[in-house]
Design an enzyme around this catalytic site. Structure first.
Site, PDB file in Angstrom:
ATOM      1  CB  THR A   1       3.765 -21.323   4.733  1.00 26.14           C
ATOM      2  OG1 THR A   1       3.275 -22.077   3.848  1.00 26.14           O
ATOM      3  CG2 THR A   1       5.260 -21.764   4.434  1.00 26.14           C
ATOM      4  CG  ASN A 211      -6.122 -25.006  10.162  1.00 23.13           C
ATOM      5  OD1 ASN A 211      -5.652 -24.418   9.352  1.00 23.13           O
ATOM      6  ND2 ASN A 211      -5.716 -25.735  11.165  1.00 23.13           N
ATOM      7  CB  SER A 216     -15.183 -18.883   6.145  1.00 28.18           C
ATOM      8  OG  SER A 216     -14.277 -18.467   7.649  1.00 28.18           O
TER       9      SER A 216
END
Lengths: 216, 203
Positions: A1, A211, A216
């Site tokens: 973002t 990524n 996780s």
């Protein structure tokens, strides 16, 4: 973002401020890409407090309005380039200059097709001046293009033109250029006078590390 | 989700040497806090208070699945002058996107709390959220942090604000410009965050 907050003490009406901002977005934040993915949360707020001792800006054609417009653009472009410089896993900052397009829309389309190409970006990560992948990106962009009019440069080095590899270009010289952190990739379409410059970064193993780990 | 933040990534090799020395903008105060929106011990909320009469403009993603805070901020833009103050509240860690009606409820709760704390209309509170998609925003943590945020607002706080909005960013981003207006100087200072999911399509 991408989130952006810009503050100024200028005295300026909201409608005028919005007009300037909207005009500058296309040549700044809409000309960058890291990974070709558009966020659901991108936002830019520009706030003008009116606390400067300077007189209000009321006329878009005035010198002060033009100066303000230019200064605003410089801040927006600086921030946009910093976002690319922080592209996840990035090791190269790439300026892509497209000239000679049939129209402005085509120039943007070609520039972004190159800037968003995983194959171009991984080649650059590997310091490979792989102009064949650039030809591919131009071709798939949907813009008007003619193979035999196309020329491609890395920095000042002409690597391909007229539908062929430039027979005079030096592999050693080009490889040395590709070791720079900041690179310029220029494409001339040879069709018209429209141009566009956009900015991207390379695509490295680091991007996948970040990524694949993120949730996780 | 992980219980704690992963080890930070090293700073991008393409980063500027340092965060720039941004000129203060009269009429703007900043505060930042660690509200624990996603990770504990990480500054993740920033508040900017804007003086009464501040003009606001904006550009937002054209994504057709844009988040509630984006839709809310879009709706609050007005071409008319306002004599009211305004505020910007940003959290990192949770994007409050794709969370159904809960998304707007969180935006409303934050805007209401900021408006009450700072004494300005909720319609002048602009919020942004960034981070994971699809998890309800624990907005109560942000609301709880407002006591501290509202009492530490500082005109010099822009660097901390730039850090608070980071997610996978490796450095805070800032830029400025100064120009001569008619009768005085005009200053512009900006901050940004962004490192991944970056192909802005703004309007």
């Amino acid at each position: 973002t991408m989130l952006v907050y810009i503050f100024t003490d200028a005295k300026i009406a909201p409608a005028l401020l919005q007009k300037m901002l909207s005009r500058q977005v296309d040549e700044t934040f809409n000309c960058i890409t890291v990974d070709s993915d558009t966020s659901t949360s991108d936002a830019l707020i520009l706030a003008a407090t009116g606390k400067s001792p300077a007189a209000p800006i009321t006329d878009m054609r005035s010198k002060v309005a033009k100066d303000f417009d230019a200064a605003l653009k410089s801040v927006m472009l600086d921030l946009a380039k910093q976002v690319v410089r922080d592209g996840e896993g990035a090791s190269k900052f790439i300026e892509i200059r497209v000239t000679g397009a049939a129209d402005a829309q085509d120039a943007h389309r070609v520039a972004m097709a190159i800037a968003n190409s995983p194959l171009v970006k991984t080649a650059i990560a590997g310091e490979d001046a792989n102009w064949g992948r650039v030809v591919m990106a131009v071709g798939k962009s949907g813009a008007k293009a003619d193979r035999d009019l196309l020329s491609i440069r890395f920095g000042d080095i002409l690597v391909a033109e007229k539908g062929w590899r430039n027979p005079k270009y030096s592999e050693a010289e080009t490889s040395a250029y590709m070791k720079n952190d900041d690179l310029v990739l220029s494409v001339d379409l040879g069709l018209g006078s429209a141009s566009r410059t956009v900015w991207t970064c390379d695509l490295t193993h680091g991007y996948i590390d970040i990524n694949a780990d993120y949730r996780s | 989700p992980a219980a704690a933040a992963k080890k930070a990534h090293p700073v991008s090799p393409l980063a500027p040497a340092a965060f720039p020395d941004l000129p203060e903008i009269a009429g703007v105060d900043f505060a930042a806090a660690a509200a624990g929106v996603r990770y504990k011990g990480r500054t993740d909320v920033m508040l900017a208070r804007l003086a009464p009469g501040t003009a606001i403009a904006g550009a937002f993603t054209r994504s057709s699945t844009r988040a509630a805070c984006v839709l809310d901020a879009q709706a609050k833009l007005s071409p008319k002058d306002s004599t009211e103050g305004a505020a910007i509240l940003v959290n990192s860690g949770n994007a409050n996107a794709f969370t159904g009606a809960a998304g707007q409820a969180s935006v409303d709760a934050i805007a209401k709390a900021v408006s009450e704390k700072l004494g300005l209309p909720a319609a002048r509170v602009f919020t942004s959220s960034t981070g994971v998609i699809g998890e309800p925003l624990p907005h109560e943590k942000i609301v709880e942090a407002l006591d501290g945020l509202s009492t530490t607002l500082d005109a010099k706080g822009i660097t901390a604000a730039a850090r608070a909005i980071m997610t996978t960013d490796t450095f805070p981003k800032g830029a400025s410009a100064t120009l001569q207006g008619e009768g005085g100087e005009i200053r512009i200072s900006g901050i940004a965050k962004g490192s991944g999911m970056i192909a802005p399509d703004m309007a």
